[in-house]
Design a protein around this motif. Structure first.
Motif, mmCIF file in Angstrom:
data_model
loop_
_atom_site.group_PDB
_atom_site.id
_atom_site.type_symbol
_atom_site.label_atom_id
_atom_site.label_comp_id
_atom_site.label_asym_id
_atom_site.label_seq_id
_atom_site.Cartn_x
_atom_site.Cartn_y
_atom_site.Cartn_z
ATOM 1 N N GLU A 23 0.551 -0.652 0.451
ATOM 2 C CA GLU A 23 -0.023 -0.205 0.281
ATOM 3 C C GLU A 23 1.195 1.176 -0.207
ATOM 4 O O GLU A 23 0.439 1.818 -0.659
ATOM 5 C CB GLU A 23 -1.019 -0.146 1.261
ATOM 6 N N GLU A 24 2.233 1.185 0.837
ATOM 7 C CA GLU A 24 2.857 2.656 1.085
ATOM 8 C C GLU A 24 3.474 2.684 -0.533
ATOM 9 O O GLU A 24 3.601 3.463 -0.819
ATOM 10 C CB GLU A 24 3.392 2.606 2.295
ATOM 11 N N HIS A 25 4.048 1.644 -0.584
ATOM 12 C CA HIS A 25 4.646 1.802 -2.495
ATOM 13 C C HIS A 25 3.097 2.415 -3.341
ATOM 14 O O HIS A 25 4.102 2.773 -4.311
ATOM 15 C CB HIS A 25 4.940 0.624 -2.678
ATOM 16 N N ASP A 26 2.284 1.683 -3.429
ATOM 17 C CA ASP A 26 1.471 2.247 -3.803
ATOM 18 C C ASP A 26 1.497 3.917 -4.107
ATOM 19 O O ASP A 26 1.482 4.564 -5.409
ATOM 20 C CB ASP A 26 -0.033 1.504 -4.426
ATOM 21 N N LYS A 27 0.812 4.407 -3.211
ATOM 22 C CA LYS A 27 1.099 5.606 -2.826
ATOM 23 C C LYS A 27 2.238 6.308 -3.125
ATOM 24 O O LYS A 27 2.320 7.049 -3.477
ATOM 25 C CB LYS A 27 0.870 5.869 -0.862
ATOM 26 N N SER A 28 3.738 5.916 -2.530
ATOM 27 C CA SER A 28 4.887 6.792 -3.303
ATOM 28 C C SER A 28 5.181 6.740 -4.980
ATOM 29 O O SER A 28 5.302 7.951 -4.956
ATOM 30 C CB SER A 28 5.988 5.762 -2.617
ATOM 31 N N ILE A 29 4.173 5.257 -5.432
ATOM 32 C CA ILE A 29 4.774 5.342 -6.830
ATOM 33 C C ILE A 29 2.830 6.945 -7.525
ATOM 34 O O ILE A 29 3.419 7.326 -8.319
ATOM 35 C CB ILE A 29 3.901 3.887 -7.848
ATOM 36 N N SER A 30 2.479 6.851 -6.971
ATOM 37 C CA SER A 30 0.968 7.626 -7.022
ATOM 38 C C SER A 30 1.504 8.907 -7.241
ATOM 39 O O SER A 30 1.340 9.902 -7.799
ATOM 40 C CB SER A 30 0.182 7.433 -6.838
ATOM 41 N N ALA A 31 1.709 9.253 -5.890
ATOM 42 C CA ALA A 31 2.885 9.971 -5.343
ATOM 43 C C ALA A 31 3.784 11.307 -6.594
ATOM 44 O O ALA A 31 3.149 11.990 -7.306
ATOM 45 C CB ALA A 31 3.128 10.323 -4.510
ATOM 46 N N ALA A 32 4.893 10.478 -6.966
ATOM 47 C CA ALA A 32 5.771 10.336 -7.760
ATOM 48 C C ALA A 32 5.436 10.961 -9.376
ATOM 49 O O ALA A 32 6.038 11.632 -10.449
ATOM 50 C CB ALA A 32 7.294 8.979 -7.661
#
Length: 237
Positions: A222-231
């Motif tokens: 979930e944290e990885h997906d959020k990081s990718i989305s923000a980037a």
């Protein structure tokens, strides 16, 4: 017991009786019943049931795991950490609880009298022994089965008449293949109860750790997906 087969049989018999190395040979049952098909020196020993066409795939995988030394072993309760993949959850089985919240301790309800085996009674070694089946409260998960058999083979306490290697679980039935009702009454009952209790405890501990690992993995993804989305939002072309 003639020709090359008889010669090899003599070699194996001599090996077992002189070195007591009973783990060197893994008997394979292809037809008939074990008490009738097996030599007397193998009575009550561990064997792989590969009867039928096709034979049971789970039993075949059991043979492979034994040969390759890859049989999963659950960690002792409260000791160490659970390694991912050391057990595979039993998925897709309606009769196997998926999480500890749904798991109810499994108990042995009693002897299945009409399925008790018959001894050969021919005076040879082991000919007085037979199969004694017991009904469980419900069909356990595959992980519980492994834990129960391990607990039976290596119980916390046992009598001088304990017989490791004779316990099997088929569906909702535990079978001691190589004993007598009298032995069960006098010696094995308490060990059966103890093995079930230990399997319950270790299964709950294993399931708790499994769910913790799954939750950590869910949070990580979930944290990885959020990081990718923000980037992705920050990238401008």
């Amino acid at each position: 017991r003639e020709g090359g087969v008889g010669y090899e049989g003599d070699i194996m018999t001599g090996e077992v009786f002189t070195t007591r190395n009973e783990r060197k040979f893994i008997p394979i049952l292809r037809q008939a019943e074990w008490p009738k098909a097996s030599p007397t020196w193998l009575q009550g020993k561990y064997y792989i049931d590969l009867r039928g066409v096709p034979y049971n795939e789970r039993h075949y995988q059991d043979l492979l795991a034994t040969l390759l030394g890859t049989r999963p072993v659950a960690p002792p309760v409260g000791v160490g950490a659970l390694k991912p993949g050391s057990f595979k959850p039993a998925s897709g089985r309606a009769d196997a609880p998926a999480v500890s919240a749904a798991f109810q301790p499994i108990k042995i309800e009693g002897v299945i009298a009409d399925q008790i085996g018959t001894p050969r009674g021919d005076g040879t070694r082991g000919s007085a022994l037979y199969r004694v089946p017991f009904r469980l409260t419900y069909r356990p998960p595959a992980e519980w089965v492994e834990l129960f058999v391990e607990a039976w083979d290596h119980p916390r306490s046992y009598t001088s008449m304990h017989r490791p290697g004779i316990a099997r679980v088929y569906g909702d039935t535990v079978v001691l293949d190589g004993t007598t009702v009298d032995e069960v009454e006098r010696y094995h009952r308490d060990t059966l109860v103890l093995a079930a209790q230990e399997a319950n405890e270790r299964y709950l501990e294993w399931d708790r750790r499994r769910r913790e690992l799954e939750e950590r993995e869910r949070v990580r993804l979930e944290e990885h997906d959020k990081s990718i989305s923000a980037a992705a939002k920050r990238l401008k072309f």
